[in-house]
Write an enzyme that holds these catalytic residues in place. Sequence first.
Site, PDB file in Angstrom:
ATOM      1  N   PRO A 336     -10.143   3.178 -61.127  1.00 25.20           N
ATOM      2  CA  PRO A 336      -8.844   3.806 -60.844  1.00 25.20           C
ATOM      3  C   PRO A 336      -8.119   4.400 -62.051  1.00 25.20           C
ATOM      4  O   PRO A 336      -7.058   3.917 -62.467  1.00 25.20           O
ATOM      5  CB  PRO A 336      -8.054   2.658 -60.232  1.00 25.20           C
ATOM      6  CG  PRO A 336      -8.596   1.430 -60.899  1.00 25.20           C
ATOM      7  CD  PRO A 336     -10.058   1.702 -61.100  1.00 25.20           C
ATOM      8  N   CYS A 337      -8.655   5.487 -62.580  1.00 27.08           N
ATOM      9  CA  CYS A 337      -7.995   6.145 -63.714  1.00 27.08           C
ATOM     10  C   CYS A 337      -6.660   6.767 -63.306  1.00 27.08           C
ATOM     11  O   CYS A 337      -5.842   7.101 -64.177  1.00 27.08           O
ATOM     12  CB  CYS A 337      -8.906   7.187 -64.339  1.00 27.08           C
ATOM     13  SG  CYS A 337      -9.538   8.413 -63.189  1.00 27.08           S
ATOM     14  N   HIS A 338      -6.411   6.882 -61.993  1.00 23.26           N
ATOM     15  CA  HIS A 338      -5.114   7.403 -61.544  1.00 23.26           C
ATOM     16  C   HIS A 338      -3.970   6.442 -61.861  1.00 23.26           C
ATOM     17  O   HIS A 338      -2.802   6.832 -61.834  1.00 23.26           O
ATOM     18  CB  HIS A 338      -5.146   7.700 -60.037  1.00 23.26           C
ATOM     19  CG  HIS A 338      -5.418   6.505 -59.180  1.00 23.26           C
ATOM     20  ND1 HIS A 338      -6.698   6.062 -58.908  1.00 23.26           N
ATOM     21  CD2 HIS A 338      -4.576   5.642 -58.539  1.00 23.26           C
ATOM     22  CE1 HIS A 338      -6.640   4.999 -58.133  1.00 23.26           C
ATOM     23  NE2 HIS A 338      -5.369   4.718 -57.894  1.00 23.26           N
TER      24      HIS A 338
END
EC number: 2.1.1.63
Length: 369
Positions: A336-338
């Site tokens: 989850p780089c968001h």
Amino acid sequence: MKKKIEISQAEIDHLKVKDRRMSDLIEYLGEINRYYTPDPFTSLAQSIVYQQLSGSAADSIWKKVNNILPKLTPEAVAAVPENKLKEAGLSERKVNYLNNLAEAVLENNVQLAKIEELSDEEIIEQLTAVKGIGRWTAEMFLIFSLVRRNVISYHDLGIRKGIQWFYGLKSEPTEKDFKKFERNFSPYNTAASFYIWEITAQNLDQVFKNAGELSTANKVAYYDSPIGLIELQASQGELLRLHFQEVKRYQEGEAAVLAAAKKQLDEYFEGERKKFKLPLRIEGTDFQESVWRQLREIPYGATFSYKEVAEAIGNNKAYRAVGNANNKNSIPVIIPCHRVTASSGKIGGYGAGIWRKKWLLEHEKKNKL
């Protein structure tokens, strides 16, 4: 009357052997159709009419020219009043160019009767001496009238753009890059030109980053998410990539990890799943891999700044490098780089589009409890 240009199996086999990327391009495109105008004077006159015009406008003018000159010969062009050609929609400059061509043929400066006996460069030299015919026009004549088999034009924008995509170059090819391509596919560069032109004609450059993506040995599946079509790729029981795509690029295959990924994505987008449990394979530098591991530790519905991620991996000053590692993440959403934002409170960048990042953060915030 136009006739179809036949591409021989020997030409296709040669191109395929020379470069796997070209082989993939040919396989992807299948049969392509190109046509030539056998009469050389008609071909050259048409090329002058079509210069710097859109296809539909040029088609309309060309039709009117043929109505005025049903038998298109140098003698007929020289005899027709200039105002008649202008009434067809030709500019004064193009009328002059047509007359220049007719005069050059009538005075035997352009030897159309013996044109087949001349080499490519001899033909180019004769034609470019006529005002109104440049090297590009001469090269197109070699292809689309004489059907010479080893012609590719550096002066053609479609060719340059196609080669740029083919090799994955950051900018249009230099003449050195072009010569490398030309040497590689000689003596069948005309056939290579046809396939390169199809890249932009069929918008392949909008779907694939380069020719290396045209085929894949990985198993592929597609998932219709609320924020766009997702392409999943897997190999040997591990998930390798998750990318948002506009269209389905590959034939879908079956793999347990792909089925599991689609099921867990269903649960995630329904607000039920807070953490993915899938076998992943993502390769990078030791630093990048440490960042990606840390991203998976950021709680659902929470955000870390780039600086906080850097601190968590024990490298306080590496927040810019954390941002670069985020951009290299090939399995977003699942890794989850968001959830990484700027220290200022701004949302920060996202390779798949800021609007998707906002949607994911709002989705998790809404379903956090």
